[in-house]
Design a protein around this motif. Structure first.
Motif, PDB file in Angstrom:
ATOM      1  N   MET A 182       0.820  -1.217   0.000  1.00 49.04           N
ATOM      2  CA  MET A 182       0.000   0.000   0.000  1.00 49.04           C
ATOM      3  C   MET A 182       0.852   1.265   0.000  1.00 49.04           C
ATOM      4  SD  MET A 182      -3.195  -0.865   2.501  1.00 49.04           S
ATOM      5  CE  MET A 182      -3.762  -2.538   2.776  1.00 49.04           C
ATOM      6  N   GLU A 183       1.929   1.275  -0.735  1.00 49.67           N
ATOM      7  CA  GLU A 183       2.828   2.424  -0.708  1.00 49.67           C
ATOM      8  C   GLU A 183       2.146   3.696  -1.216  1.00 49.67           C
ATOM      9  OE1 GLU A 183       5.591   2.323   0.848  1.00 49.67           O
ATOM     10  OE2 GLU A 183       5.361   0.177   1.197  1.00 49.67           O
ATOM     11  N   LEU A 349       0.376  -9.132  -5.306  1.00 45.54           N
ATOM     12  CA  LEU A 349       1.176 -10.319  -4.959  1.00 45.54           C
ATOM     13  C   LEU A 349       2.257  -9.980  -3.938  1.00 45.54           C
ATOM     14  CD1 LEU A 349       1.883 -13.313  -5.565  1.00 45.54           C
ATOM     15  CD2 LEU A 349       3.407 -12.484  -7.363  1.00 45.54           C
ATOM     16  N   ALA A 350       3.029  -8.917  -4.190  1.00 44.27           N
ATOM     17  CA  ALA A 350       4.112  -8.545  -3.270  1.00 44.27           C
ATOM     18  C   ALA A 350       3.557  -8.137  -1.912  1.00 44.27           C
ATOM     19  CB  ALA A 350       4.942  -7.407  -3.870  1.00 44.27           C
ATOM     20  N   ALA A 351       2.435  -7.419  -1.914  1.00 45.39           N
ATOM     21  CA  ALA A 351       1.848  -6.983  -0.650  1.00 45.39           C
ATOM     22  C   ALA A 351       1.326  -8.178   0.153  1.00 45.39           C
ATOM     23  CB  ALA A 351       0.730  -5.990  -0.900  1.00 45.39           C
ATOM     24  N   ARG A 352       0.725  -9.152  -0.531  1.00 45.81           N
ATOM     25  CA  ARG A 352       0.235 -10.340   0.195  1.00 45.81           C
ATOM     26  C   ARG A 352       1.396 -11.090   0.844  1.00 45.81           C
ATOM     27  NH1 ARG A 352      -2.892 -10.813  -4.466  1.00 45.81           N
ATOM     28  NH2 ARG A 352      -1.745 -12.658  -5.201  1.00 45.81           N
ATOM     29  N   ILE A 355       2.413  -9.098   3.866  1.00 40.64           N
ATOM     30  CA  ILE A 355       1.437  -9.255   4.951  1.00 40.64           C
ATOM     31  C   ILE A 355       1.641 -10.589   5.656  1.00 40.64           C
ATOM     32  CG2 ILE A 355      -1.021  -9.563   5.453  1.00 40.64           C
ATOM     33  CD1 ILE A 355      -1.573  -7.560   3.169  1.00 40.64           C
ATOM     34  N   LEU A 356       1.856 -11.629   4.884  1.00 36.52           N
ATOM     35  CA  LEU A 356       2.073 -12.958   5.476  1.00 36.52           C
ATOM     36  C   LEU A 356       3.337 -12.972   6.341  1.00 36.52           C
ATOM     37  CD1 LEU A 356       1.088 -15.119   2.377  1.00 36.52           C
ATOM     38  CD2 LEU A 356      -0.062 -15.160   4.605  1.00 36.52           C
ATOM     39  N   ARG A 357       4.385 -12.285   5.890  1.00 36.58           N
ATOM     40  CA  ARG A 357       5.608 -12.230   6.698  1.00 36.58           C
ATOM     41  C   ARG A 357       5.346 -11.549   8.038  1.00 36.58           C
ATOM     42  NH1 ARG A 357       7.746 -11.114   1.527  1.00 36.58           N
ATOM     43  NH2 ARG A 357       9.116 -12.790   0.778  1.00 36.58           N
ATOM     44  N   ILE A 358       4.581 -10.452   8.008  1.00 35.70           N
ATOM     45  CA  ILE A 358       4.271  -9.750   9.256  1.00 35.70           C
ATOM     46  C   ILE A 358       3.410 -10.615  10.168  1.00 35.70           C
ATOM     47  CG2 ILE A 358       2.972  -7.799  10.207  1.00 35.70           C
ATOM     48  CD1 ILE A 358       3.964  -6.125   7.866  1.00 35.70           C
ATOM     49  N   LEU A 359       2.419 -11.292   9.593  1.00 28.42           N
ATOM     50  CA  LEU A 359       1.525 -12.123  10.400  1.00 28.42           C
ATOM     51  C   LEU A 359       2.240 -13.318  11.026  1.00 28.42           C
ATOM     52  CD1 LEU A 359      -1.615 -12.184   8.053  1.00 28.42           C
ATOM     53  CD2 LEU A 359      -1.420 -11.007  10.251  1.00 28.42           C
ATOM     54  N   CYS A 360       3.298 -13.784  10.364  1.00 25.66           N
ATOM     55  CA  CYS A 360       3.993 -14.993  10.839  1.00 25.66           C
ATOM     56  C   CYS A 360       5.286 -14.697  11.595  1.00 25.66           C
ATOM     57  CB  CYS A 360       4.309 -15.915   9.654  1.00 25.66           C
ATOM     58  SG  CYS A 360       2.863 -16.595   8.824  1.00 25.66           S
ATOM     59  N   ARG A 361       5.653 -13.432  11.766  1.00 26.60           N
ATOM     60  CA  ARG A 361       6.991 -13.118  12.257  1.00 26.60           C
ATOM     61  C   ARG A 361       7.225 -13.540  13.697  1.00 26.60           C
ATOM     62  NH1 ARG A 361       6.353  -6.520  12.033  1.00 26.60           N
ATOM     63  NH2 ARG A 361       4.634  -6.327  13.522  1.00 26.60           N
ATOM     64  N   ALA A 372       4.968 -18.232  -2.672  1.00 30.68           N
ATOM     65  CA  ALA A 372       4.106 -19.307  -3.167  1.00 30.68           C
ATOM     66  C   ALA A 372       2.707 -19.198  -2.554  1.00 30.68           C
ATOM     67  CB  ALA A 372       4.727 -20.664  -2.839  1.00 30.68           C
ATOM     68  N   VAL A 373       2.652 -18.878  -1.265  1.00 36.39           N
ATOM     69  CA  VAL A 373       1.349 -18.723  -0.613  1.00 36.39           C
ATOM     70  C   VAL A 373       0.629 -17.508  -1.179  1.00 36.39           C
ATOM     71  CG1 VAL A 373       0.149 -18.460   1.585  1.00 36.39           C
ATOM     72  CG2 VAL A 373       2.262 -19.800   1.484  1.00 36.39           C
ATOM     73  N   ALA A 374       1.386 -16.442  -1.444  1.00 43.70           N
ATOM     74  CA  ALA A 374       0.772 -15.233  -2.003  1.00 43.70           C
ATOM     75  C   ALA A 374       0.158 -15.516  -3.373  1.00 43.70           C
ATOM     76  CB  ALA A 374       1.808 -14.119  -2.103  1.00 43.70           C
ATOM     77  N   LYS A 375       0.814 -16.344  -4.180  1.00 40.30           N
ATOM     78  CA  LYS A 375       0.273 -16.682  -5.495  1.00 40.30           C
ATOM     79  C   LYS A 375      -1.022 -17.479  -5.379  1.00 40.30           C
ATOM     80  CE  LYS A 375       4.741 -16.720  -7.880  1.00 40.30           C
ATOM     81  NZ  LYS A 375       5.786 -17.562  -8.518  1.00 40.30           N
ATOM     82  N   ALA A 376      -1.155 -18.259  -4.313  1.00 45.42           N
ATOM     83  CA  ALA A 376      -2.350 -19.093  -4.119  1.00 45.42           C
ATOM     84  C   ALA A 376      -3.487 -18.346  -3.458  1.00 45.42           C
ATOM     85  CB  ALA A 376      -1.980 -20.324  -3.282  1.00 45.42           C
TER      86      ALA A 376
END
Length: 457
Positions: A182-183, A349-352, A355-361, A372-376
């Motif tokens: 969301m830049e 795709l890049a933002a997803r 987001i996943l990195r932040i949620l899992c950190r 791969a998860v972002a693509k799915a």
């Protein structure tokens, strides 16, 4: 036991044709109207199996629950709909009845007022009288006793309402570093809201002051509230999140007073960021309103945004969010009010992946392929991704309890869940947006949505 021959015949027809949804719906409504509540509940349950997301059937089932005194069950049935904007007003009235049955008079009054404001024909005089009775009793009691018994109950008095508190400890611990992607949105918020406060001399040279409003809009779950908290955190300002229950009141004139008190408190705590979520409920088009006092709420909101002079709201940053910007009165988009509309798109795709990195950190992880998860997870919004991670964590917790040690989260765990979890709202929202972009966009207000609504699904 149903002792009506006509109803017995209909029940027999429904038994012989169990998949006939119109028949079951009609039978359930007749049973409810005639007071056969348990039988109506049974028919509504059967109809709901045929149409699980039907709002009319859900409302009927909730009413059957409420009239049997099962208030918690009624609220549970209504909850998925009440969490979304634009739910049927009948549901709001049923929820008000159930909340009143559970003793939550304030929330019941809010639900009832909000429903009747949108659909006056949904008014229930008997319920309105029951809602007014506790407040009238509180007003007749001594002031100290009333304050102790119900400190937040609205008081129909001539003097000003108790000031809205916006204390300095309401600071947001979230910054733009916690917002993935969301830049473009973040840059728009920096220029409009943050830089005038950080560099007042530069902006003053161009006749610009700190203050003003930004309206964030986009599909549900896209991170609009999270962005508002991050903007306040970046600025280090007081953050006041204003909900509908903070404004709407069953007494005519009290809602306008509540709005004034909220803005007055923000002016005393500047720099302050006021955030109005679901602002379309407070700023709806006046041409759609049938009751004068509802239009007065909009008028008061507009007056507070303008201030009594051109410096009244200096240092007060107003941020609002909505899923339905087309329902907001056009006067709010005038310069000096919410003149800056910012579309919060679904994450790419890049933002997803971010987001996943932040949620899992902060979780035990094996080597993860977030790309791969972002693509799915195409068309997932932030709330969908959060739900995906939470479900995966719950599964891992069960494995860890059985193993007696933390079992790390893997890429395969997340990918497996994407086959059963679908995007919650993006496609439906864009389908609605397409109608406005294509057929009600003479002013060009929705041009920003064109690249999105023209996508092929």
């Amino acid at each position: 036991m149903v002792d009506d021959s006509g109803l017995r015949a209909l029940r027999e027809a429904a038994r012989l044709s169990p998949d006939n949804l119109p028949l079951r719906r009609h039978l359930a409504g007749l049973l409810l109207d005639k007071g056969y509540l348990a039988e109506a509940e049974s028919e509504y349950r059967a109809a709901l199996l045929l149409a699980p997301r039907d709002p009319g059937i859900t409302a009927g089932l909730a009413e059957a629950f409420a009239r049997q005194g099962a208030y918690g069950a009624a609220l549970s049935a209504l909850e998925p709909f009440l969490a979304e904007p634009g739910y049927p007003p009948r549901m709001g009235v049923i929820a008000a009845r159930a909340l009143l049955g559970e003793g939550d008079v304030a929330q019941a009054g809010f639900r009832y007022h909000e429903a009747v404001m949108r659909a006056p024909q949904a008014a229930d005089p008997e319920l309105a009288a029951r809602l007014a009775a506790p407040a009238a009793a509180a007003a007749a009691a001594p002031a100290a006793a009333a304050a102790a018994a119900a400190p937040r109950a609205p008081q129909p008095v001539e003097g000003p309402a108790e000031p809205y508190e916006a204390t300095d400890d309401r600071r947001s611990g979230v910054t733009f570093a916690d917002v993935a992607g969301m830049e473009g949105v973040k840059e728009a918020l920096r220029v409009k809201l943050l830089l005038p406060v950080r560099q007042p001399e530069l902006f003053a040279a161009f006749g610009k002051r700190a203050g003003g409003g930004v309206l964030l809009y986009g599909p549900p779950g896209g991170g609009k509230t999270h962005l508002a908290r991050a903007a306040a955190g970046e600025l280090g300002a007081s953050f006041v999140s204003v909900g509908l229950s903070d404004v709407l009141d069953m007494y005519v004139g009290q809602s306008e007073r509540n709005l004034h008190n909220i803005f007055d408190a923000a002016r005393r705590s500047r720099p302050c960021l006021l955030f109005f979520d679901e602002v379309d409920a407070l700023a709806a088009r006046r041409s759609d309103m049938r009751q004068a006092h509802n239009r007065q709420i909009v008028n008061q909101f507009l007056a507070e945004l303008d201030g009594v002079d051109d410096r009244a709201n200096e240092g007060v940053l107003v941020l609002a969010a909505t899923n339905a910007p087309w329902y907001i009165d056009v006067a709010f988009r005038r310069p000096g009010r919410f003149d800056h509309l910012v579309f919060v798109p679904p994450p790419d795709l890049a933002a997803r992946a971010a987001i996943l990195r932040i949620l899992c950190r902060d979780k035990p992880l094996a080597e993860m392929d977030f790309d791969a998860v972002a693509k799915a997870t195409a068309d997932y919004v932030g709330a969908d991704l959060k739900g995906l991670v939470e479900r995966a964590v719950e599964d891992k917790l069960r494995e860890s309890i059985a193993a007696g040690r933390p079992v790390p989260l893997t890429t395969r765990d997340l990918l497996a869940l994407t086959t059963s979890q679908r995007p919650s709202s993006v496609r439906e929202w864009l389908a609605t947006a397409r109608n406005y972009v294509m057929h009600a966009n003479d002013s060009g207000a929705w041009d920003e949505l064109l690249p999105w609504v023209n996508r092929t699904w």
